[in-house]
Design an enzyme around this catalytic site. Structure first.
Site, PDB file in Angstrom:
ATOM      1  CE  LYS A 184      68.637  12.077  36.018  1.00  0.00           C
ATOM      2  NZ  LYS A 184      67.265  12.424  36.496  1.00  0.00           N
ATOM      3  N   GLY A 236      74.799  18.245  41.412  1.00  0.00           N
ATOM      4  CA  GLY A 236      73.899  17.451  42.259  1.00  0.00           C
ATOM      5  C   GLY A 236      74.738  17.493  43.479  1.00  0.00           C
ATOM      6  CB  SER A 237      74.098  14.849  46.367  1.00  0.00           C
ATOM      7  OG  SER A 237      74.229  13.728  45.446  1.00  0.00           O
ATOM      8  CB  THR A 238      79.253  15.809  47.667  1.00  0.00           C
ATOM      9  OG1 THR A 238      79.197  17.316  47.824  1.00  0.00           O
ATOM     10  CG2 THR A 238      80.414  15.369  47.989  1.00  0.00           C
ATOM     11  CD  GLU A 239      74.782   9.687  48.777  1.00  0.00           C
ATOM     12  OE1 GLU A 239      73.979  10.332  48.961  1.00  0.00           O
ATOM     13  OE2 GLU A 239      74.482   8.318  48.979  1.00  0.00           O
ATOM     14  N   GLY A 241      77.896  12.975  43.019  1.00  0.00           N
ATOM     15  CA  GLY A 241      79.131  13.197  42.076  1.00  0.00           C
ATOM     16  C   GLY A 241      80.296  12.314  42.374  1.00  0.00           C
ATOM     17  CD  GLU A 258      79.913  23.645  39.184  1.00  0.00           C
ATOM     18  OE1 GLU A 258      79.796  23.994  40.135  1.00  0.00           O
ATOM     19  OE2 GLU A 258      80.592  24.260  38.198  1.00  0.00           O
ATOM     20  CB  CYS A 292      74.837  24.312  45.413  1.00  0.00           C
ATOM     21  SG  CYS A 292      74.630  25.498  44.079  1.00  0.00           S
ATOM     22  CD  GLU A 389      74.264  20.933  50.118  1.00  0.00           C
ATOM     23  OE1 GLU A 389      74.251  19.814  49.642  1.00  0.00           O
ATOM     24  OE2 GLU A 389      74.362  22.189  49.338  1.00  0.00           O
TER      25      GLU A 389
HETATM   26  P1  TAP Z   1      71.184  14.167  43.192  1.00  0.00           P
HETATM   27  O1  TAP Z   1      70.513  13.331  44.098  1.00  0.00           O
HETATM   28  O2  TAP Z   1      72.722  14.235  43.341  1.00  0.00           O
HETATM   29  O3  TAP Z   1      70.678  14.255  41.933  1.00  0.00           O
HETATM   30  C1  TAP Z   1      71.129  15.184  40.885  1.00  0.00           C
HETATM   31  C2  TAP Z   1      71.071  14.420  39.515  1.00  0.00           C
HETATM   32  O4  TAP Z   1      71.640  13.205  39.431  1.00  0.00           O
HETATM   33  C3  TAP Z   1      69.413  14.214  39.392  1.00  0.00           C
HETATM   34  O5  TAP Z   1      69.160  14.309  38.100  1.00  0.00           O
HETATM   35  C4  TAP Z   1      69.538  12.672  39.626  1.00  0.00           C
HETATM   36  O6  TAP Z   1      68.298  12.105  39.487  1.00  0.00           O
HETATM   37  C5  TAP Z   1      70.713  12.356  39.211  1.00  0.00           C
HETATM   38  N1  TAP Z   1      71.433  10.935  39.776  1.00  0.00           N
HETATM   39  C6  TAP Z   1      70.894  10.118  40.910  1.00  0.00           C
HETATM   40  N2  TAP Z   1      71.938   9.457  41.010  1.00  0.00           N
HETATM   41  C7  TAP Z   1      72.693   9.352  39.904  1.00  0.00           C
HETATM   42  C8  TAP Z   1      73.540   8.341  39.547  1.00  0.00           C
HETATM   43  N3  TAP Z   1      74.104   7.311  40.208  1.00  0.00           N
HETATM   44  N4  TAP Z   1      74.202   8.506  38.264  1.00  0.00           N
HETATM   45  C9  TAP Z   1      73.903   9.847  37.459  1.00  0.00           C
HETATM   46  N5  TAP Z   1      72.892  10.656  38.070  1.00  0.00           N
HETATM   47  C10 TAP Z   1      72.434  10.305  39.179  1.00  0.00           C
HETATM   48  O7  TAP Z   1      70.927  15.795  44.024  1.00  0.00           O
HETATM   49  P2  TAP Z   1      69.624  16.494  44.101  1.00  0.00           P
HETATM   50  O8  TAP Z   1      69.123  15.736  45.276  1.00  0.00           O
HETATM   51  O9  TAP Z   1      68.853  16.370  42.940  1.00  0.00           O
HETATM   52  O10 TAP Z   1      70.264  18.059  44.412  1.00  0.00           O
HETATM   53  C11 TAP Z   1      70.421  18.302  45.626  1.00  0.00           C
HETATM   54  C12 TAP Z   1      72.073  18.560  45.650  1.00  0.00           C
HETATM   55  O11 TAP Z   1      72.697  18.985  44.728  1.00  0.00           O
HETATM   56  C13 TAP Z   1      72.571  19.056  46.810  1.00  0.00           C
HETATM   57  O12 TAP Z   1      73.565  18.332  47.571  1.00  0.00           O
HETATM   58  C14 TAP Z   1      73.246  20.419  46.269  1.00  0.00           C
HETATM   59  O13 TAP Z   1      74.152  21.099  47.116  1.00  0.00           O
HETATM   60  C15 TAP Z   1      73.540  20.250  44.905  1.00  0.00           C
HETATM   61  N6  TAP Z   1      73.353  21.291  43.917  1.00  0.00           N
HETATM   62  C16 TAP Z   1      74.712  21.638  43.769  1.00  0.00           C
HETATM   63  C17 TAP Z   1      74.863  22.878  42.872  1.00  0.00           C
HETATM   64  C18 TAP Z   1      76.069  23.408  42.558  1.00  0.00           C
HETATM   65  S1  TAP Z   1      76.190  24.456  41.147  1.00  0.00           S
HETATM   66  N7  TAP Z   1      77.111  22.931  42.965  1.00  0.00           N
HETATM   67  C19 TAP Z   1      73.621  23.175  42.282  1.00  0.00           C
HETATM   68  C20 TAP Z   1      72.479  22.530  42.581  1.00  0.00           C
HETATM   69  C21 TAP Z   1      72.533  21.673  43.537  1.00  0.00           C
HETATM   70  P3  TAP Z   1      66.916  11.819  40.465  1.00  0.00           P
HETATM   71  O14 TAP Z   1      66.494  13.434  40.305  1.00  0.00           O
HETATM   72  O15 TAP Z   1      65.893  11.207  39.720  1.00  0.00           O
HETATM   73  O16 TAP Z   1      67.510  11.236  41.707  1.00  0.00           O
END
Ligand code: TAP
Length: 478
Positions: A184, A236-239, A241, A258, A292, A389
């Site tokens: 996804k 994605g986000s720690t929350e 995750g 991650e 990240c 962050e």
């Molecule tokens: P998230 O809101 O965590 O979204 C990541 C992915 O998870 C998206 O595809 C999201 O869908 C989906 N998602 C949301 N709620 C979910 C749930 N309850 N169950 C399963 N999947 C769910 O993060 P973001 O805003 O896309 O990215 C920013 C964050 O990612 C930052 O905190 C960043 O540090 C972290 N990040 C970490 C890394 C590594 S390698 N550690 C790399 C990149 C980013 P939607 O997009 O539709 O909400």
């Protein structure tokens, strides 16, 4: 031509053919969603609607997981590693052939400068497929015992900051190890994942080996919680995750996470200054700071603080913010209005808590989502901009006197993904690298990636490693 004239990339907009609507990619074919409404994906640089994309509901996710299960049991799991390798090499070559188009599509949907998508993201995507193709027939050396077995179906959820690169980090090792995949992409950046689905068709990948289910958080949730998923991989986000770890607790699913970061980029007084300034700029402004492992906390030794800050500000004054498809652009658009609101809010909190904010004069485009390169000085460790962050082009600067103080401040964070050290002294690099609680430590460079290097964090940055031989272990049963 003056540096400030508009210079569209030769591979600009006209070379991509974006359809007005996209279905889900299940069992080798594009198909309409059965129970979700379509959503729009927009260009964050212009707010123009690029396409309508299907939202996968639980019934669609179920269909995709079943297709992946069938493909795993009948075709991909039993296939010899050398034959899986051929498909992965073919995919890698197709990505190279279509690299200009993919770079433009990525910049349009994500907002990142074409220079980055063309020279960093897409070449790394191809490199990941080439690298893991090479492993597919050598899995007995992957550290998972003499007869390593794939887990089965991998459910993978990725963010919007490196849409196609995160896809490659997830899909390439999973397929090399013999797993099948349901992935996804993030809601705001689905287009390169859908282009990847076309590439799977072009490569004649057996149906069901790769399935792409577009949608928002609830689609991701349905996927990771599906009983038929054996292995969950999330970035994605720690929350989120944390919520995934809770949701799968008690099941026998294998999970890698991650998550976020708040990396310290540490500058010692003997650091090579020109290289260091470039490293600081790359550390925080690459990809608008939507990284990240971004070097978002700059720790500068007191004796060189004035010089580093003066030169950093001068360099920031030369950065160009604007059209992602202009080859001169250094900083593109913020990926979404929600992310822009988060960056604005945390920056306002920085000011309210007493830190000093500075940005160079720069004109931001009227349409779209934009934020200027920003540096905060007078930051203390208690400030929220030093702890949380921001995920945007915002740097928080702190100072230190001794290496021990630098280590203490660098480690004073709930995250542990990456760190940078700038010094001429090799012994100090080795000592610091041992002291820093960070999965990746760069010395005299920053944000450098290679498919052969493992990447991942400590503490709230998650667990498991991606990349290199270690990245395969997560997809193999011991
Ligand atoms: P998230 O809101 O965590 O979204 C990541 C992915 O998870 C998206 O595809 C999201 O869908 C989906 N998602 C949301 N709620 C979910 C749930 N309850 N169950 C399963 N999947 C769910 O993060 P973001 O805003 O896309 O990215 C920013 C964050 O990612 C930052 O905190 C960043 O540090 C972290 N990040 C970490 C890394 C590594 S390698 N550690 C790399 C990149 C980013 P939607 O997009 O539709 O909400």
């Amino acid at each position: 031509m003056s540096r400030f004239e508009y210079a569209p990339a030769p591979e600009s907009r006209a070379i991509v053919d974006i359809k007005s609507s996209y279905g889900l990619f299940i069992n080798g074919a594009f198909t309409d969603a059965t129970d979700g409404k379509p959503f729009k994906t927009v260009s964050p640089a212009s707010e123009e609607v690029l396409a309508e994309v299907s939202e996968a509901g639980p019934a669609d996710v179920d269909k995709a997981v079943r297709a992946a299960r069938r493909a795993f049991e009948r075709v991909w799991g039993p296939m010899a590693g050398r034959d899986r390798a051929k498909y992965l090499f073919r995919i890698a070559r197709l990505i190279q052939e279509r690299s200009r188009e993919l770079a433009v599509l990525e910049s349009l949907d994500n907002g990142k400068p074409i220079r980055e998508s063309r020279d960093v993201d897409i070449p790394l995507v191809a490199a990941h497929f080439f690298y893991y193709a090479g492993w597919a027939d050598k899995l007995e050396y992957a550290g998972a015992g003499e007869h390593p077995q794939p887990w089965g179906v991998a459910g993978q959820v990725i963010p919007w900051n490196f849409p196609m690169l995160m896809l490659a980090w997830k899909i390439a090792p999973a397929l090399a190890a013999g797993n099948t995949v349901v992935l996804k992409p993030a809601e705001t950046t689905p287009l390169t994942a859908l282009a990847f689905a076309e590439i799977c068709q072009q490569a004649d990948l057996p149906p069901g080996v790769v399935n792409i289910v577009t949608g928002a958080g609830r689609t991701g949730q349905a996927l990771v919680e599906h009983w038929g998923v054996d292995k969950v991989a999330f970035t994605g986000s720690t929350e989120v995750g944390r919520s995934i770890a809770k949701a799968v607790a008690g099941s026998d699913k294998k999970v890698t996470l991650e998550l976020g970061g708040k990396a310290a980029n540490i500058v010692f007084e003997d650091a090579p200054i020109d290289q260091t300034i470039e490293g600081i700029v790359n550390g925080i402004f690459f990809n608008q700071g939507h990284v990240c492992c971004a070097g978002s906390r700059l720790l500068v030794q007191e004796s060189v603080y004035d010089e580093v800050l003066a030169r950093l500000k001068r360099r920031m004054g030369t950065l160009r913010v604007g059209d992602p498809l202009d080859k001169n652009t250094d900083i593109g658009a913020i990926n979404s209005s929600a992310q822009l609101a988060k960056i604005r809010e945390l920056s306002q909190i920085g000011e309210d808590e007493g830190a000093e904010r500075w940005s160079p004069d720069c004109e931001l485009p009227a349409e779209g989502f934009w934020f200027p390169p920003t540096v905060f000085t007078g930051v203390s460790q208690a400030h929220r901009i030093a702890r949380e962050e921001i995920f945007g082009p915002v740097l928080s600067v702190l100072t230190f006197r001794t290496p021990a103080e630098a280590v203490e401040k660098a480690n004073n964070t709930p995250f542990g993904l990456s760190a940078g050290i700038w010094t001429e002294k090799g012994s100090r690099i080795l000592w610091m690298a041992n002291q820093l609680r960070a999965g990746v430590v760069w010395a005299n460079t920053f944000n450098r990636f290679d498919p052969a290097s493992p990447f991942g964090g400590y503490k709230e940055s998650g667990y498991g490693r991606e990349g290199g031989r270690h990245g395969l272990e997560a997809y193999l049963a011991h």
